[in-house]
Design an enzyme around this catalytic site. Structure first.
Site, PDB file in Angstrom:
ATOM      1  N   LYS A   1     -49.349  72.643 -56.947  1.00 40.89           N
ATOM      2  CA  LYS A   1     -47.951  72.216 -57.104  1.00 40.89           C
ATOM      3  C   LYS A   1     -47.084  72.858 -56.023  1.00 40.89           C
ATOM      4  CE  LYS A   1     -44.329  73.792 -59.331  1.00 40.89           C
ATOM      5  NZ  LYS A   1     -43.190  73.395 -58.479  1.00 40.89           N
TER       6      LYS A   1
ATOM      7  N   GLU B   1     -48.884  86.580 -55.212  1.00 32.57           N
ATOM      8  CA  GLU B   1     -48.223  87.002 -53.962  1.00 32.57           C
ATOM      9  C   GLU B   1     -46.739  86.900 -54.237  1.00 32.57           C
ATOM     10  OE1 GLU B   1     -49.761  88.075 -51.356  1.00 32.57           O
ATOM     11  OE2 GLU B   1     -51.768  87.180 -51.380  1.00 32.57           O
TER      12      GLU B   1
ATOM     13  N   CYS C   1     -41.168  86.372 -47.474  1.00 32.41           N
ATOM     14  CA  CYS C   1     -41.418  87.439 -48.456  1.00 32.41           C
ATOM     15  C   CYS C   1     -41.564  88.785 -47.766  1.00 32.41           C
ATOM     16  CB  CYS C   1     -42.661  87.118 -49.254  1.00 32.41           C
ATOM     17  SG  CYS C   1     -44.032  86.666 -48.187  1.00 32.41           S
TER      18      CYS C   1
ATOM     19  N   GLU D   1     -34.331  91.939 -53.513  1.00 31.75           N
ATOM     20  CA  GLU D   1     -34.719  90.939 -52.519  1.00 31.75           C
ATOM     21  C   GLU D   1     -33.628  89.873 -52.424  1.00 31.75           C
ATOM     22  OE1 GLU D   1     -37.932  88.182 -53.427  1.00 31.75           O
ATOM     23  OE2 GLU D   1     -38.746  88.572 -51.447  1.00 31.75           O
TER      24      GLU D   1
HETATM   25  P1  NAP Z   1     -40.189  80.980 -57.618  1.00 34.64           P
HETATM   26  O1  NAP Z   1     -38.947  80.554 -58.221  1.00 34.64           O
HETATM   27  O2  NAP Z   1     -40.985  82.039 -58.271  1.00 34.64           O
HETATM   28  O3  NAP Z   1     -41.064  79.671 -57.456  1.00 34.64           O
HETATM   29  C1  NAP Z   1     -42.361  79.656 -56.928  1.00 34.64           C
HETATM   30  C2  NAP Z   1     -43.109  78.464 -57.472  1.00 34.64           C
HETATM   31  O4  NAP Z   1     -43.314  78.614 -58.887  1.00 34.64           O
HETATM   32  C3  NAP Z   1     -42.360  77.155 -57.310  1.00 34.64           C
HETATM   33  O5  NAP Z   1     -43.282  76.120 -57.088  1.00 34.64           O
HETATM   34  C4  NAP Z   1     -41.692  77.004 -58.671  1.00 34.64           C
HETATM   35  O6  NAP Z   1     -41.321  75.708 -58.976  1.00 34.64           O
HETATM   36  C5  NAP Z   1     -42.776  77.509 -59.590  1.00 34.64           C
HETATM   37  N1  NAP Z   1     -42.331  77.974 -60.901  1.00 34.64           N
HETATM   38  C6  NAP Z   1     -41.080  78.269 -61.327  1.00 34.64           C
HETATM   39  N2  NAP Z   1     -41.110  78.691 -62.612  1.00 34.64           N
HETATM   40  C7  NAP Z   1     -42.406  78.642 -63.009  1.00 34.64           C
HETATM   41  C8  NAP Z   1     -43.087  78.968 -64.213  1.00 34.64           C
HETATM   42  N3  NAP Z   1     -42.439  79.421 -65.277  1.00 34.64           N
HETATM   43  N4  NAP Z   1     -44.420  78.813 -64.263  1.00 34.64           N
HETATM   44  C9  NAP Z   1     -45.108  78.378 -63.202  1.00 34.64           C
HETATM   45  N5  NAP Z   1     -44.523  78.055 -62.022  1.00 34.64           N
HETATM   46  C10 NAP Z   1     -43.193  78.192 -61.923  1.00 34.64           C
HETATM   47  O7  NAP Z   1     -40.014  81.456 -56.138  1.00 34.64           O
HETATM   48  P2  NAP Z   1     -39.193  80.730 -55.007  1.00 34.64           P
HETATM   49  O8  NAP Z   1     -37.762  80.982 -55.275  1.00 34.64           O
HETATM   50  O9  NAP Z   1     -39.649  79.338 -54.841  1.00 34.64           O
HETATM   51  O10 NAP Z   1     -39.710  81.501 -53.715  1.00 34.64           O
HETATM   52  C11 NAP Z   1     -39.155  82.673 -53.280  1.00 34.64           C
HETATM   53  C12 NAP Z   1     -39.958  83.869 -53.750  1.00 34.64           C
HETATM   54  O11 NAP Z   1     -41.308  83.777 -53.348  1.00 34.64           O
HETATM   55  C13 NAP Z   1     -39.455  85.156 -53.167  1.00 34.64           C
HETATM   56  O12 NAP Z   1     -39.349  86.121 -54.163  1.00 34.64           O
HETATM   57  C14 NAP Z   1     -40.533  85.532 -52.158  1.00 34.64           C
HETATM   58  O13 NAP Z   1     -40.621  86.885 -51.872  1.00 34.64           O
HETATM   59  C15 NAP Z   1     -41.753  84.996 -52.771  1.00 34.64           C
HETATM   60  N6  NAP Z   1     -42.791  84.729 -51.771  1.00 34.64           N
HETATM   61  C16 NAP Z   1     -43.836  85.592 -51.685  1.00 34.64           C
HETATM   62  C17 NAP Z   1     -44.835  85.392 -50.734  1.00 34.64           C
HETATM   63  C18 NAP Z   1     -46.008  86.320 -50.621  1.00 34.64           C
HETATM   64  O14 NAP Z   1     -46.963  85.968 -49.964  1.00 34.64           O
HETATM   65  N7  NAP Z   1     -45.978  87.479 -51.235  1.00 34.64           N
HETATM   66  C19 NAP Z   1     -44.765  84.301 -49.871  1.00 34.64           C
HETATM   67  C20 NAP Z   1     -43.658  83.438 -49.986  1.00 34.64           C
HETATM   68  C21 NAP Z   1     -42.689  83.666 -50.950  1.00 34.64           C
HETATM   69  P3  NAP Z   1     -39.899  75.103 -58.478  1.00 34.64           P
HETATM   70  O15 NAP Z   1     -39.416  75.932 -57.353  1.00 34.64           O
HETATM   71  O16 NAP Z   1     -40.256  73.757 -58.056  1.00 34.64           O
HETATM   72  O17 NAP Z   1     -38.998  75.153 -59.646  1.00 34.64           O
END
Ligand code: NAP
Ligand code: MG
Length: 500
Positions: A205, A279, A313, A410
């Protein structure tokens, strides 16, 4: 090509030339053409090798964060659709993929890599239109790295027993994979390539705001002739992700995203026997010592936080400068920031593109207010930013302190908080004073300092005299609140295998 109009003036005074050099108004626009891209008006779900309408008939818009234009309508997968995708993945696993000789599996993965290369231009343009990142990055970083991940893991497919000598590697079954919006195609490649190489099938997804390159990847997968059901791509928001996480017939969950959602997932699968890698977020420290090559360091700092609008990230969002060079570094940094071009992601001159969503922009703006209220001094260049779309000026906070929220939390935007330090011990303590542990950077002329710091900084990745460099052969991942498990390299195979 970029054209500097004020050339005569710039040639006559080198100092002035540096200041004038990159001012946005000195460049004629150099937009990448979009004439060659093919986007459908509406995208369905990619399940069992075909395009399937969502069972509830719900669709959402994928919007360009720079032009606010609707690029396509995308299907929203409900729990029934996720169930269909998991069933297709299970069938493909038991009947085809797990039985296929590993070298044959490798050929398919190679083919996907080759088609990504062939369609690189189209993928880069769509990535910039849909996600907001500058075309220079999607063209030179995201897309080539995505192809390289498939190439790299294609090579491992028939060599798994050499990766883990004395062990018998076995695939797990069906992997559920959930990715964020900051590197949409690249994160899909990081997840799908090792899973397939290890003999697993996939339900992936993408994030709601950046589905389009994952859907393009589905087209590429279709074109590659990969057997039906080996990779299924289901679009939707958090509820779709949760349906994957909670599906009983999934063997492994790979998640990249926020620490908050990572914790929800960890709780949801506790006791189910599903394997998990997370991650998550980060708050990386970039450390400049007095003996560093300062110009290189400043370029690295700028790249580390303003690259991809800080939607990284491992963004170097905390800067620690040794006191003796602090004034000089800040001057060089503000000079360099004055030349950054913020604007159209499709323009080849753009350094800082659009913030991925209005929601994320709001969050960043909140943090700017918080930083000022906490007493840090804010600096933003005088550059202009487009009035339409989600844009944020690169921002620096001077006189930040350890307890400030802008230092602890963050932000995920182009915002850098600066602190100074005197001794190595002091900077190690300050750098480690965060709940995260994803990455860090060290800038110094002394190898001994690098080795000392890399062993003491609590971060999964430490770059020395460079920043934000990625390679498929190098493992990446964090610890503490930044998650666990590694992606990339030989280590990246482990989460997708049972070793006996
Ligand atoms: P997020 O809100 O956690 O979303 C990540 C993914 O999870 C999206 O596809 C999201 O769907 C989905 N999601 C949301 N709620 C969920 C749930 N309850 N169960 C399962 N999946 C769910 O993160 P984001 O705002 O998209 O991305 C930013 C974050 O990612 C930052 O904190 C960043 O540090 C982290 N990140 C980490 C890495 C790494 O390698 N460590 C790399 C990139 C990003 P929707 O967005 O479609 O609602
Ligand atoms: Mg979008």
């Amino acid at each position: 090509m970029a054209k500097k109009q004020d050339k005569k003036h710039a040639d006559s005074a080198s100092d002035k030339a540096i200041l004038d050099f990159g001012k946005a108004q000195n460049y004629t626009p150099a937009p990448e053409s979009t004439g060659h891209i093919r986007l459908k008006k509406q995208y369905e779900l990619f399940i069992n090798g075909t395009w399937v309408k969502p069972s509830k008939g719900v669709y959402f818009d994928s919007v360009s964060p720079s032009t606010e234009q609707v690029l396509a309508r995308v299907a929203e997968a409900g729990a029934e659709d996720v169930d269909k995708a998991v069933k297709a993945a299970r069938k493909a696993y038991t009947e085809v993929w797990s039985k296929m000789p590993a070298r044959e599996r490798g050929k398919y993965i190679f083919r996907i890599a080759r088609i990504i290369q062939e369609r690189a231009r189209e993928l880069a343009v769509i990535e910039s239109m849909d996600g907001g990142k500058p075309i220079r990055e999607s063209r030179d970083v995201d897309v080539p790295l995505a192809a390289n991940h498939f190439f790299y893991y294609a090579g491992w497919a028939d060599k798994l027993e050499y990766a883990f000598p004395g062990k018998t590697p076995e695939s797990l079954g069906v992997a559920g994979q959930i990715i964020p919006w900051n590197f949409p195609l690249l994160m899909a490649a990081w997840k799908i390539a090792p899973a397939l190489a290890c003999g697993n099938t996939v339900v992936l997804k993408p994030a709601e705001t950046t589905s389009l390159t994952a859907l393009k990847l589905a087209e590429i997968i279709e074109e590659s002739g990969l057997p039906a059901g080996v990779v299924n791509i289901v679009t939707g928001a958090g509820a779709t992700g949760a349906a994957i996480v909670n599906h009983p017939d999934i063997d492994k969950i790979a998640f990249t995203g926020s620490t908050e959602v990572g914790k929800i997932i960890q709780k949801a699968i506790a006791g189910t026997g599903k394997k998990l890698t997370l991650e998550l977020g980060g708050k990386a420290a970039n450390i400049i010592f007095e003996d560093a090559a300062l110009d290189q360091a400043v370029e690295g700092i700028v790249n580390g936080i303003f690259f991809n609008q800080g939607h990284v990230c491992c963004a170097g969002s905390r800067l620690f400068v040794q006191e003796g060079v602090a004034e000089k570094v800040i001057r060089k940094l503000t000079d360099r920031m004055a030349s950054l071009i913020v604007g159209d992601p499709l323009d080849k001159n753009t350094d800082v593109g659009a913030i991925n969503s209005a929601e994320q922009l709001k969050k960043i703006q909140e943090y700017l207010k918080i930083g000022v209220a906490e007493g840090a001094e804010i600096y933003q260049p005088t550059c202009s930013i487009p009035t339409k779309g989600n844009f944020c000026k690169p921002t620096l906070f001077l006189h930040a302190s350890q307890s400030h929220r802008i230092v602890q939390e963050e932000i995920f935007g182009p915002v850098l908080a600066i602190q100074t330090f005197r001794t190595v011990e002091e900077v190690i303590e300050k750098a480690n004073n965060t709940p995260y542990g994803l990455s860090a950077g060290v800038w110094t002329d002394k190898g001994s300092k690098i080795f000392n710091l890399t062993s003491k900084l609590k971060a999964g990745v430490v770059w020395a005299n460079t920043y934000n460099k990625f390679d498929p052969t190098a493992p990446f991942g964090g610890y503490r609140e930044s998650g666990f498990g590694r992606e990339g390299g030989l280590h990246g195979l482990l989460p997708y295998l049972k070793l006996s």
